[in-house]
Motif scaffolding. Structure first.
Motif, PDB file in Angstrom:
ATOM      1  N   ARG A  25       3.695   7.528   7.481  1.00 56.26           N
ATOM      2  CA  ARG A  25       3.000   6.397   6.848  1.00 56.26           C
ATOM      3  C   ARG A  25       3.260   6.386   5.341  1.00 56.26           C
ATOM      4  O   ARG A  25       3.755   7.358   4.773  1.00 56.26           O
ATOM      5  N   LEU A  36      -4.928   3.716  -0.215  1.00 51.93           N
ATOM      6  CA  LEU A  36      -4.602   2.893   0.935  1.00 51.93           C
ATOM      7  C   LEU A  36      -3.583   3.596   1.814  1.00 51.93           C
ATOM      8  O   LEU A  36      -2.667   4.258   1.317  1.00 51.93           O
ATOM      9  N   HIS A  38      -0.818   2.808   4.752  1.00 46.18           N
ATOM     10  CA  HIS A  38      -0.054   1.727   5.387  1.00 46.18           C
ATOM     11  C   HIS A  38       0.906   2.276   6.442  1.00 46.18           C
ATOM     12  O   HIS A  38       1.405   3.393   6.321  1.00 46.18           O
ATOM     13  N   SER A  39       1.150   1.441   7.448  1.00 48.10           N
ATOM     14  CA  SER A  39       2.195   1.741   8.429  1.00 48.10           C
ATOM     15  C   SER A  39       3.339   0.757   8.221  1.00 48.10           C
ATOM     16  O   SER A  39       3.258  -0.130   7.367  1.00 48.10           O
ATOM     17  N   ASP A  40       4.389   0.883   9.033  1.00 49.55           N
ATOM     18  CA  ASP A  40       5.551   0.004   8.897  1.00 49.55           C
ATOM     19  C   ASP A  40       5.420  -1.234   9.775  1.00 49.55           C
ATOM     20  O   ASP A  40       6.389  -1.946  10.006  1.00 49.55           O
ATOM     21  N   TYR A  44       0.320  -6.965   6.677  1.00 46.46           N
ATOM     22  CA  TYR A  44       0.272  -6.441   5.311  1.00 46.46           C
ATOM     23  C   TYR A  44      -0.954  -5.583   5.047  1.00 46.46           C
ATOM     24  O   TYR A  44      -1.020  -4.891   4.031  1.00 46.46           O
ATOM     25  N   LYS A  45      -1.940  -5.594   5.927  1.00 50.22           N
ATOM     26  CA  LYS A  45      -3.196  -4.900   5.663  1.00 50.22           C
ATOM     27  C   LYS A  45      -3.056  -3.395   5.889  1.00 50.22           C
ATOM     28  O   LYS A  45      -2.336  -2.957   6.784  1.00 50.22           O
ATOM     29  N   PRO A  46      -3.758  -2.585   5.089  1.00 44.48           N
ATOM     30  CA  PRO A  46      -3.711  -1.141   5.322  1.00 44.48           C
ATOM     31  C   PRO A  46      -4.412  -0.767   6.620  1.00 44.48           C
ATOM     32  O   PRO A  46      -5.319  -1.467   7.081  1.00 44.48           O
ATOM     33  N   LEU A  47      -3.986   0.352   7.210  1.00 46.42           N
ATOM     34  CA  LEU A  47      -4.645   0.864   8.415  1.00 46.42           C
ATOM     35  C   LEU A  47      -6.023   1.403   8.069  1.00 46.42           C
ATOM     36  O   LEU A  47      -6.962   1.307   8.850  1.00 46.42           O
ATOM     37  N   TRP A  49      -8.451   2.551   4.248  1.00 45.48           N
ATOM     38  CA  TRP A  49      -8.437   2.556   2.785  1.00 45.48           C
ATOM     39  C   TRP A  49      -9.791   3.023   2.274  1.00 45.48           C
ATOM     40  O   TRP A  49     -10.789   3.071   3.000  1.00 45.48           O
TER      41      TRP A  49
END
Length: 232
Positions: A25, A36, A38-40, A44-47, A49
């Motif tokens: 990640r 925050l 994030h995944s790929d 656009y939202k973080p997993l 935070w």
């Protein structure tokens, strides 16, 4: 801003618990104190935070792996939310100074809507009065901070077209504003999502989160079109 690409496991504990199993990640540690994950994929939202203000403590586990413990500031007597990030493999780690951001430049209609609603906040809800435009928070300004007839604080986010991302934005503002005892002395800060058009999915999400939706008639506010004179 610090950007880290790592194989990691993330565990959140607070109002609920959440677990992200080990995977690669992107971790973002911003200068405002937010963290925050994030995944790929998955938009656009973080997993997960943590909003500022919070602290980040870095330690090493017994088996030699790095662990970050992110702790949010909590009201006195309450248990703070925590985000634990266990790093199994560090792939990339860099820091960048982004400088001063000039802020979002809104289009003319949206900016004018804000000006008009600041002059006539009662068109959104009876008894509503303006406290301040562009009320500051750690993640950006709320368009309008108002007070209702009972003295409760009301945050208003204004869009030309109301979509889900606007509801998410107001949700984040409300999360921060409700940590401020100066705003919550008489009760929780509530939100109003105002737009010329609100998408059905955005309305459902807003209402599920206790946010009031208000459809704004731009022409009527400008005094060019009186809704009372219409046949339909």
């Amino acid at each position: 801003m610090r950007l880290v690409v790592a194989r990691c496991q993330v565990d959140y504990a607070g109002r609920l618990t959440a677990h992200l199993p080990m995977a690669t990640r992107v971790l973002m540690l911003k200068a405002d104190g937010s963290v925050l994950v994030h995944s790929d994929g998955g938009s656009y939202k973080p997993l997960n935070w943590m909003s500022p203000p919070c602290t980040v403590r870095e330690s090493v586990t017994e088996d030699g792996r790095t662990e970050w413990t992110v702790t949010a500031k909590a009201p006195k007597g309450q248990t703070p939310d925590t985000l634990r990030i266990l790093i199994d493999e560090l792939i990339h780690d860099s820091s960048h100074h982004l400088g001063v951001d000039p802020g979002l430049q809104k289009d003319g209609v949206e900016r004018h809507l804000q000006e008009l609603l600041a002059e006539h906040p009662a068109t959104l809800a009876a008894g509503l009065t303006l406290v301040r435009r562009e009320f500051p928070t750690a993640i950006g300004p709320v368009d309008l901070m108002c007070r209702d007839g009972e003295g409760l604080s009301v945050a208003v986010e204004i869009k030309r077209r109301g979509e889900i991302d606007g509801v998410e934005q107001l949700t984040r503002y409300l999360e921060l504003l409700n940590r401020d005892p100066l705003l919550t002395g008489k009760g929780a800060v509530r939100g109003i999502f105002a737009a010329q058009e609100i998408k059905p999915q955005a309305r459902v999400l807003a209402e599920d989160r206790g946010i009031t939706c208000a459809v704004v008639d731009y022409d009527a506010l400008r005094g060019l079109d009186n809704a009372e004179d219409r046949l339909f």
